[in-house]
Design a protein around this motif. Structure first.
Motif, PDB file in Angstrom:
ATOM      1  N   MET A  31      39.864 -32.722  -8.101  1.00  0.00           N
ATOM      2  CA  MET A  31      38.879 -31.758  -7.599  1.00  0.00           C
ATOM      3  C   MET A  31      39.081 -30.431  -8.324  1.00  0.00           C
ATOM      4  N   ARG A  32      38.021 -29.901  -8.870  1.00  0.00           N
ATOM      5  CA  ARG A  32      38.069 -28.583  -9.510  1.00  0.00           C
ATOM      6  C   ARG A  32      38.143 -27.528  -8.422  1.00  0.00           C
ATOM      7  N   ILE A  33      39.007 -26.539  -8.598  1.00  0.00           N
ATOM      8  CA  ILE A  33      39.196 -25.493  -7.588  1.00  0.00           C
ATOM      9  C   ILE A  33      38.293 -24.293  -7.868  1.00  0.00           C
ATOM     10  N   GLY A  34      38.278 -23.809  -9.118  1.00  0.00           N
ATOM     11  CA  GLY A  34      37.432 -22.668  -9.491  1.00  0.00           C
ATOM     12  C   GLY A  34      35.974 -23.084  -9.597  1.00  0.00           C
ATOM     13  N   LEU A  35      35.107 -22.096  -9.784  1.00  0.00           N
ATOM     14  CA  LEU A  35      33.672 -22.362  -9.866  1.00  0.00           C
ATOM     15  C   LEU A  35      33.273 -22.930 -11.220  1.00  0.00           C
ATOM     16  N   THR A  36      32.416 -23.930 -11.193  1.00  0.00           N
ATOM     17  CA  THR A  36      31.765 -24.374 -12.413  1.00  0.00           C
ATOM     18  C   THR A  36      30.640 -23.383 -12.706  1.00  0.00           C
ATOM     19  N   PHE A  37      30.070 -23.447 -13.890  1.00  0.00           N
ATOM     20  CA  PHE A  37      28.964 -22.547 -14.205  1.00  0.00           C
ATOM     21  C   PHE A  37      27.782 -22.807 -13.272  1.00  0.00           C
ATOM     22  N   GLY A  38      27.492 -24.085 -12.986  1.00  0.00           N
ATOM     23  CA  GLY A  38      26.392 -24.428 -12.086  1.00  0.00           C
ATOM     24  C   GLY A  38      26.598 -23.867 -10.685  1.00  0.00           C
ATOM     25  N   GLU A  39      27.816 -23.948 -10.169  1.00  0.00           N
ATOM     26  CA  GLU A  39      28.117 -23.394  -8.843  1.00  0.00           C
ATOM     27  C   GLU A  39      27.981 -21.876  -8.861  1.00  0.00           C
ATOM     28  N   PHE A  40      28.434 -21.256  -9.938  1.00  0.00           N
ATOM     29  CA  PHE A  40      28.324 -19.813 -10.107  1.00  0.00           C
ATOM     30  C   PHE A  40      26.864 -19.378 -10.005  1.00  0.00           C
ATOM     31  N   VAL A  41      25.996 -20.098 -10.697  1.00  0.00           N
ATOM     32  CA  VAL A  41      24.559 -19.787 -10.684  1.00  0.00           C
ATOM     33  C   VAL A  41      23.963 -20.061  -9.301  1.00  0.00           C
ATOM     34  N   GLU A  42      24.349 -21.174  -8.670  1.00  0.00           N
ATOM     35  CA  GLU A  42      23.817 -21.522  -7.351  1.00  0.00           C
ATOM     36  C   GLU A  42      24.135 -20.454  -6.306  1.00  0.00           C
ATOM     37  N   LEU A  43      25.284 -19.809  -6.432  1.00  0.00           N
ATOM     38  CA  LEU A  43      25.669 -18.763  -5.484  1.00  0.00           C
ATOM     39  C   LEU A  43      25.007 -17.422  -5.789  1.00  0.00           C
ATOM     40  N   GLU A  44      24.166 -17.425  -6.827  1.00  0.00           N
ATOM     41  CA  GLU A  44      23.414 -16.232  -7.226  1.00  0.00           C
ATOM     42  C   GLU A  44      24.335 -15.075  -7.569  1.00  0.00           C
ATOM     43  N   ARG A  45      25.461 -15.399  -8.213  1.00  0.00           N
ATOM     44  CA  ARG A  45      26.365 -14.367  -8.703  1.00  0.00           C
ATOM     45  C   ARG A  45      25.706 -13.656  -9.869  1.00  0.00           C
ATOM     46  N   LYS A  46      26.182 -12.480 -10.171  1.00  0.00           N
ATOM     47  CA  LYS A  46      25.643 -11.720 -11.295  1.00  0.00           C
ATOM     48  C   LYS A  46      25.842 -12.522 -12.578  1.00  0.00           C
ATOM     49  N   PRO A  47      24.754 -13.053 -13.150  1.00  0.00           N
ATOM     50  CA  PRO A  47      24.924 -13.867 -14.354  1.00  0.00           C
ATOM     51  C   PRO A  47      25.136 -13.007 -15.593  1.00  0.00           C
ATOM     52  N   ILE A  48      26.223 -13.261 -16.299  1.00  0.00           N
ATOM     53  CA  ILE A  48      26.418 -12.567 -17.565  1.00  0.00           C
ATOM     54  C   ILE A  48      26.456 -13.541 -18.724  1.00  0.00           C
ATOM     55  N   VAL A  49      26.453 -14.834 -18.427  1.00  0.00           N
ATOM     56  CA  VAL A  49      26.429 -15.830 -19.489  1.00  0.00           C
ATOM     57  C   VAL A  49      25.058 -16.491 -19.465  1.00  0.00           C
ATOM     58  N   ARG A  50      24.347 -16.379 -20.575  1.00  0.00           N
ATOM     59  CA  ARG A  50      23.032 -17.025 -20.685  1.00  0.00           C
ATOM     60  C   ARG A  50      22.929 -17.681 -22.045  1.00  0.00           C
ATOM     61  N   GLY A  51      23.015 -18.971 -22.063  1.00  0.00           N
ATOM     62  CA  GLY A  51      22.842 -19.707 -23.318  1.00  0.00           C
ATOM     63  C   GLY A  51      23.792 -19.270 -24.402  1.00  0.00           C
ATOM     64  N   GLU A  52      23.215 -18.842 -25.517  1.00  0.00           N
ATOM     65  CA  GLU A  52      24.015 -18.463 -26.683  1.00  0.00           C
ATOM     66  C   GLU A  52      24.232 -16.955 -26.783  1.00  0.00           C
ATOM     67  N   GLN A  53      24.061 -16.231 -25.686  1.00  0.00           N
ATOM     68  CA  GLN A  53      24.244 -14.783 -25.688  1.00  0.00           C
ATOM     69  C   GLN A  53      25.673 -14.426 -26.101  1.00  0.00           C
ATOM     70  N   LEU A  54      25.811 -13.411 -26.957  1.00  0.00           N
ATOM     71  CA  LEU A  54      27.123 -12.944 -27.361  1.00  0.00           C
ATOM     72  C   LEU A  54      27.700 -12.045 -26.275  1.00  0.00           C
TER      73      LEU A  54
END
Length: 156
Positions: free
Chosen positions: A1-24
């Motif tokens: 079982m993964r303990i930390g958030l996956t990227f999908g879970e991060f997005v589902e929780l509506e956290r402040k997204p700073i990673v978008r695709g190929e953004q530097l």
């Protein structure tokens, strides 16, 4: 079982997204994103990790794949923030805790007609222990003093 958030879970929780695709991202932005997902990561440790793994150690991280690779490393080596470490000990993952807290916040906001922050200091956490292959179940209820303040019309 993964303990930390996956990227999908991060997005589902509506956290402040700073990673978008190929953004530097700068090293600082990438470290903050990784920390928000529950991993104990500072810019200096991220630079060191990249150097040790012979990855591009510039001031930018180019792909989400690289960030995911770093998250996998931190997960494998159990470099967690205190809340995530608490989840590990309780037998759940960070997403389960945050999802339960978000649900409680939304439920109480609707009930009292005012925005209730997603803040664990306003709630009592309940845990149904993990059983064999099933993770622990986390729920939250309002602290009595917070409920009383809202009934009296005071803010929280």
């Amino acid at each position: 079982m993964r303990i930390g958030l996956t990227f999908g879970e991060f997005v589902e929780l509506e956290r402040k997204p700073i990673v978008r695709g190929e953004q530097l991202l700068t090293i600082e932005e990438a470290a903050e994103h990784i920390r928000q997902r529950g991993y104990c990561c500072r810019p200096q440790s991220l630079k060191l990790l990249m150097k040790c793994r012979q990855l591009e150690a510039s001031n930018r991280i180019c792909t989400q794949d690289l960030i995911e690779s770093c998250c996998d490393y931190f997960e494998t080596h159990e470099f967690f923030t205190p809340y995530v470490e608490m989840c590990r000990v309780l037998g759940c993952n960070y997403f389960a805790l945050l999802r339960a807290l978000k649900d409680a916040s939304e439920r109480e906001s609707e009930k009292y007609g005012t925005r209730v922050r997603m803040d664990d200091q306003l709630f009592v956490m309940h845990r149904s222990p993990a059983r064999e292959e099933h993770a622990a179940v986390i729920t939250f209820t309002f602290c009595e003093d917070i409920r009383d303040r809202l009934i009296r019309g005071e803010g929280v």
